[in-house]
Scaffold this active site. Sequence first.
Site, PDB file in Angstrom:
ATOM      1  N   LYS A  89      11.311 -11.614   7.601  1.00  0.00           N
ATOM      2  CA  LYS A  89      11.027 -10.263   7.076  1.00  0.00           C
ATOM      3  C   LYS A  89      12.212  -9.342   7.394  1.00  0.00           C
ATOM      4  O   LYS A  89      12.641  -8.546   6.560  1.00  0.00           O
ATOM      5  CB  LYS A  89       9.722  -9.763   7.724  1.00  0.00           C
ATOM      6  CG  LYS A  89       9.339  -8.336   7.387  1.00  0.00           C
ATOM      7  CD  LYS A  89       8.209  -8.283   6.380  1.00  0.00           C
ATOM      8  CE  LYS A  89       8.022  -6.954   5.702  1.00  0.00           C
ATOM      9  NZ  LYS A  89       7.327  -5.956   6.405  1.00  0.00           N
ATOM     10  N   SER A 122      10.887   1.292   1.743  1.00  0.00           N
ATOM     11  CA  SER A 122      10.412   2.200   2.785  1.00  0.00           C
ATOM     12  C   SER A 122      11.569   3.044   3.338  1.00  0.00           C
ATOM     13  O   SER A 122      11.395   4.217   3.674  1.00  0.00           O
ATOM     14  CB  SER A 122       9.729   1.410   3.904  1.00  0.00           C
ATOM     15  OG  SER A 122      10.560   0.348   4.311  1.00  0.00           O
ATOM     16  N   ALA A 153       0.850  -1.197   0.000  1.00  0.00           N
ATOM     17  CA  ALA A 153       0.000   0.000   0.000  1.00  0.00           C
ATOM     18  C   ALA A 153       0.875   1.232   0.000  1.00  0.00           C
ATOM     19  O   ALA A 153       1.975   1.220   0.552  1.00  0.00           O
ATOM     20  CB  ALA A 153      -0.895   0.005   1.233  1.00  0.00           C
ATOM     21  N   ASN A 170      14.168  -1.081  -5.772  1.00  0.00           N
ATOM     22  CA  ASN A 170      14.606  -2.429  -5.356  1.00  0.00           C
ATOM     23  C   ASN A 170      15.225  -3.231  -6.509  1.00  0.00           C
ATOM     24  O   ASN A 170      16.271  -3.858  -6.358  1.00  0.00           O
ATOM     25  CB  ASN A 170      13.429  -3.224  -4.788  1.00  0.00           C
ATOM     26  CG  ASN A 170      12.857  -2.585  -3.539  1.00  0.00           C
ATOM     27  OD1 ASN A 170      13.432  -1.635  -3.018  1.00  0.00           O
ATOM     28  ND2 ASN A 170      11.735  -3.089  -3.046  1.00  0.00           N
TER      29      ASN A 170
HETATM   30  O1  PAF Z   1      10.397  -2.095   3.497  1.00  0.00           O
HETATM   31  C1  PAF Z   1      10.119  -2.318   2.305  1.00  0.00           C
HETATM   32  O2  PAF Z   1      10.175  -1.461   1.444  1.00  0.00           O
HETATM   33  C2  PAF Z   1       9.611  -3.700   1.942  1.00  0.00           C
HETATM   34  O3  PAF Z   1       9.567  -4.477   3.112  1.00  0.00           O
HETATM   35  C3  PAF Z   1      10.394  -4.439   0.841  1.00  0.00           C
HETATM   36  C4  PAF Z   1      10.118  -5.916   0.903  1.00  0.00           C
HETATM   37  C5  PAF Z   1      11.880  -4.207   0.938  1.00  0.00           C
HETATM   38  C6  PAF Z   1       9.871  -4.028  -0.508  1.00  0.00           C
HETATM   39  O4  PAF Z   1      10.068  -2.691  -0.832  1.00  0.00           O
END
Ligand code: PAF
Length: 301
Positions: A187, A257, A131, A205
């Site tokens: 994660k 993020s 999102a 990414n």
């Molecule tokens: O933090 C993030 O942005 C996400 O967890 C990830 C998996 C790196 C994808 O952008």
Amino acid sequence: MTAALNKDTRNTWHILGPGAIGCLFACHLQQAGLAVRLIGRRPEHGVRRIRLNTDNGEQEQVFAPDHPAQPITHLLITVKAHQTTAALQAVRQRLTAQTLIVLMQNGMGTWQALQDLPTRRIVVATTTEGAHRPAADRVIHAGRGETWVGTLDPRYQADAARVCRDWSATGLVVEEDPEILHRLWQKLAINCAINPLTVLYDCPNGALLNNTEALELMQQVCREVEQVMGSALGEKPSGLFELAKAVSAKTSSNISSMLQDVRKQQQTEIDHITGYLLDQARRLGIACPCNERILKQIKAR
Ligand code: PAF
């Protein structure tokens, strides 16, 4: 289409941290018939409208204002890890021994910081729902994922099951995971392998995969993370580098993020990602020179 305000407040979910993920869950929970209140940084007096865009079009949800005197029965925490203590301080007097808390955020290490709250009913969740929030009143559900709920204290297993039951009414995929610690670590491992590297190379990414130097660094990060994770969980995880590359490819156009925080000149979650890894490495006597270097480089920015 605008959804009507929900008047049944017996089982109200309060959302602490209505960012992209907080608002996504708020809209889905309210659509499923649960009462929802949003707790932002500043108290709001009027209703709050949020437009949610999904594959099925746009729907506006109208949230009744939060009453600061109302006790909180159900609390979903989606603030950034480093904001948790301060955000909880603001609602602490509204929590009771019965309050059920769900902690859902990037990074690790905040569960321990919740140990002196009036309630012990704390479960953790991790989600792969995608999102983003292009404006304060607009959320885009960019990619469907899964949400896993579990507890780090087996006494509260029934609470995790209850959250899954209630949240399943939203139509989102929500499952209970008895091995939630393993999932949180996984994660964390992915975040250690991708997020700081996107900051160092200032790229989405997927671009990490076309950069030999970045890939080499990712491989070193993964080797160290595997050792720490393996030792912390008492198992021998492998294939992290392959997994990190697969996630980078799947989310190739995403701005991580952490890079988003850097670009907005906001504090990053590095202390709860690489920083948490290094705390565990120190505790377990494992050297992680590559991650140490990365932590310093990110913090120096
Ligand atoms: O933090 C993030 O942005 C996400 O967890 C990830 C998996 C790196 C994808 O952008």
